[in-house]
Design a protein around this motif. Structure first.
Motif, PDB file in Angstrom:
ATOM      1  N   ALA A 177      10.165   7.144   1.218  1.00 24.80           N
ATOM      2  CA  ALA A 177       9.100   7.801   0.788  1.00 24.80           C
ATOM      3  C   ALA A 177       7.765   7.005   1.332  1.00 24.80           C
ATOM      4  O   ALA A 177       6.834   7.767   1.364  1.00 24.80           O
ATOM      5  CB  ALA A 177       9.127   7.645  -0.689  1.00 24.80           C
ATOM      6  N   MET A 178       7.693   5.760   1.744  1.00 25.17           N
ATOM      7  CA  MET A 178       6.660   5.111   2.502  1.00 25.17           C
ATOM      8  C   MET A 178       6.319   5.863   3.805  1.00 25.17           C
ATOM      9  O   MET A 178       5.254   5.548   3.917  1.00 25.17           O
ATOM     10  CB  MET A 178       7.144   3.532   2.745  1.00 25.17           C
ATOM     11  CG  MET A 178       7.285   2.816   1.233  1.00 25.17           C
ATOM     12  SD  MET A 178       7.668   1.002   1.660  1.00 25.17           S
ATOM     13  CE  MET A 178       8.222   0.474   0.298  1.00 25.17           C
ATOM     14  N   TYR A 179       7.182   6.542   4.272  1.00 24.75           N
ATOM     15  CA  TYR A 179       7.085   7.166   5.488  1.00 24.75           C
ATOM     16  C   TYR A 179       6.697   8.654   5.405  1.00 24.75           C
ATOM     17  O   TYR A 179       6.578   9.347   6.117  1.00 24.75           O
ATOM     18  CB  TYR A 179       8.416   7.304   6.454  1.00 24.75           C
ATOM     19  CG  TYR A 179       8.297   5.702   7.180  1.00 24.75           C
ATOM     20  CD1 TYR A 179       7.477   5.264   8.314  1.00 24.75           C
ATOM     21  CD2 TYR A 179       9.431   4.881   6.739  1.00 24.75           C
ATOM     22  CE1 TYR A 179       7.561   4.215   8.810  1.00 24.75           C
ATOM     23  CE2 TYR A 179       9.357   3.608   7.216  1.00 24.75           C
ATOM     24  CZ  TYR A 179       8.466   3.400   8.234  1.00 24.75           C
ATOM     25  OH  TYR A 179       8.628   1.995   8.977  1.00 24.75           O
ATOM     26  N   GLY A 180       6.576   9.215   4.102  1.00 20.23           N
ATOM     27  CA  GLY A 180       6.326  10.662   3.766  1.00 20.23           C
ATOM     28  C   GLY A 180       7.560  11.345   3.669  1.00 20.23           C
ATOM     29  O   GLY A 180       7.408  12.551   3.455  1.00 20.23           O
ATOM     30  N   VAL A 181       8.932  10.538   3.553  1.00 20.38           N
ATOM     31  CA  VAL A 181       9.998  11.339   3.514  1.00 20.38           C
ATOM     32  C   VAL A 181      10.610  11.457   2.074  1.00 20.38           C
ATOM     33  O   VAL A 181      10.878  10.330   1.447  1.00 20.38           O
ATOM     34  CB  VAL A 181      11.135  10.863   4.462  1.00 20.38           C
ATOM     35  CG1 VAL A 181      12.298  11.913   4.383  1.00 20.38           C
ATOM     36  CG2 VAL A 181      10.545  10.923   6.074  1.00 20.38           C
ATOM     37  N   VAL A 201       3.530   0.723   9.194  1.00 19.73           N
ATOM     38  CA  VAL A 201       4.363  -0.425   8.652  1.00 19.73           C
ATOM     39  C   VAL A 201       4.549   0.055   7.042  1.00 19.73           C
ATOM     40  O   VAL A 201       3.458   0.148   6.334  1.00 19.73           O
ATOM     41  CB  VAL A 201       3.832  -1.861   8.802  1.00 19.73           C
ATOM     42  CG1 VAL A 201       4.437  -2.907   8.073  1.00 19.73           C
ATOM     43  CG2 VAL A 201       3.463  -2.068  10.308  1.00 19.73           C
ATOM     44  N   PRO A 202       5.844  -0.120   6.768  1.00 16.17           N
ATOM     45  CA  PRO A 202       6.116   0.193   5.377  1.00 16.17           C
ATOM     46  C   PRO A 202       5.717  -0.956   4.372  1.00 16.17           C
ATOM     47  O   PRO A 202       6.283  -1.922   4.662  1.00 16.17           O
ATOM     48  CB  PRO A 202       7.622   0.382   5.230  1.00 16.17           C
ATOM     49  CG  PRO A 202       8.253  -0.418   6.424  1.00 16.17           C
ATOM     50  CD  PRO A 202       7.126  -0.403   7.503  1.00 16.17           C
ATOM     51  N   ILE A 203       5.134  -0.807   3.398  1.00 10.06           N
ATOM     52  CA  ILE A 203       4.334  -1.512   2.419  1.00 10.06           C
ATOM     53  C   ILE A 203       4.346  -1.086   1.185  1.00 10.06           C
ATOM     54  O   ILE A 203       4.056   0.106   0.942  1.00 10.06           O
ATOM     55  CB  ILE A 203       3.177  -2.265   2.936  1.00 10.06           C
ATOM     56  CG1 ILE A 203       3.297  -2.942   4.300  1.00 10.06           C
ATOM     57  CG2 ILE A 203       2.622  -3.159   1.892  1.00 10.06           C
ATOM     58  CD1 ILE A 203       2.078  -3.752   4.615  1.00 10.06           C
TER      59      ILE A 203
END
Length: 372
Positions: free
Chosen positions: A62-66, A207-209
């Protein structure tokens, strides 16, 4: 002779065998083959972490929009491993051999309790959007996995704890181990925040945060939900991932670096919802593994971990207070900590200025728990 520096005093305190016992962990060899021991350990870790790993992977996506919809997968998985857990726990409890002199009713009560817990865990795993399924069920599941870990260790002739602190010396040792366990958790918390700030400042947008706070990300909105989440985290991470894993791997003489690597990787994966800052969990994992390898004392680690997990819930009320009441509250907490520390030391005779008697070291040595 010059006075010792602060660093030398700290190192000397930890070298004082009367202040904290030396390496007391003694891991005996099991009677069963090493392959079977490691196989059961792998099953324990899979049961304890599979659901959290799937949920963490969905949060990272979800952090990457998926948007990865895992509710159906989690529901099916939870039902399946709840059934496996119940059957495995009931079988292990029935196979347990009691010592001579054990009351006759105790095995029957233990078997019925295992059956009742297994049935409850299974029915609370049924996908229904209510508190029993979302909060009570996971907490009971964690307790059942922890019980199974204890039964597996007992079945292989090893034990995962030195026992409760009964004497004054043991209580002081437990207090000191809990302090170091809390420091390990606090160091990981500091790294979580520092890495998130640093990556947001210098890192690229990819970067996933974790964007929200930890409570919101985990969906915890009430004190009851927080207590149940802490119970699940403590029993799974401390009893299963640390204590049972270290005990069983040391029992079959696996290298220490394998133990550190495995547990650190699992802890980082369980905290994947933090994003890239989740690597800070390796500090907490390594610190707790070091403490357990050295002292084999589980209860202080559980207490310090539970206390640290309640810290995020205390931050909003503290931040809403004015400066003077906030400082006064922190001073009161520091005073209470000092009083407990002084009382425990006084109970063991460490608060006295007189020289210790010749029997002090012998008494302290006899207080160290041994492997049953």
């Amino acid at each position: 002779m010059p006075n010792p520096t602060i660093g030398e005093r700290i190192r000397g305190a930890f070298r004082d065998k009367n202040a904290l016992p030396p390496k007391a962990a003694n891991f005996s060899l099991p009677a069963t083959p090493a392959g079977r021991v490691l196989g059961e350990l792998a099953g324990l870790l899979l049961l304890a972490t599979l659901g959290s790993l799937i949920n963490g992977a969905a949060m990272v996506a979800a952090m990457y929009g998926v948007q990865w919809e895992v509710s159906d997968l989690l529901g099916t998985t939870q039902l399946a491993y709840s059934a496996v857990l119940g059957a495995w726990l009931t079988w292990r409890v029935r196979q347990r051999r009691d010592l001579k002199g054990t009351p006759r009713l105790w095995p029957q009560l233990r078997t019925r309790a295992a059956g009742l817990l297994s049935t409850t865990v299974f029915f609370t795993a049924i996908p229904v959007d209510d508190m029993l399924h979302d909060d009570v069920g996971p907490a009971l599941f964690g307790c059942a996995v922890a019980w199974l870990a204890v039964e597996v260790c007992r079945a292989h002739g090893v034990w995962a704890d030195n026992g409760a602190p009964y004497t004054a010396v043991q209580r002081l040792h437990a207090w000191q181990i809990a302090q170091m366990g809390f420091v390990a958790c606090a160091a990981a918390g500091f790294l979580f925040g520092w890495l998130a700030t640093l990556l947001l400042w210098i890192g690229p947008d990819s970067v996933p945060i974790m964007q929200d706070d930890q409570m919101s990300t985990l969906g915890i909105s009430s004190p009851t939900e927080l207590v149940l989440a802490v119970v699940r985290a403590v029993v799974i991470e401390d009893v299963v991932i640390v204590a049972a894993t270290v005990t069983l791997m040391k029992a079959v003489r696996r290298p220490t670096w394998e133990i550190y690597t495995l547990i650190c990787l699992i802890e980082v994966a369980l905290h994947a919802y933090f994003g890239l800052p989740a690597i800070g969990a390796a500090v907490m994992a390594a610190g707790r593994v070091w403490l357990y390898l050295r002292y084999r004392s589980l209860l202080p680690l559980m207490a310090s971990h539970a206390l640290w997990d309640f810290v995020p819930s205390l931050q909003p009320p503290l931040q809403s207070l004015p400066l003077i009441p906030r400082v006064a509250l922190l001073l009161c907490l520091g005073l209470a900590f000092s009083l407990v520390d002084a009382r425990l030391k006084k109970a063991t005779g460490k608060g006295k200025k007189s020289a210790p008697s010749p029997g002090t070291s012998t008494a302290a040595a006899s207080d160290e728990a041994t492997t049953p």
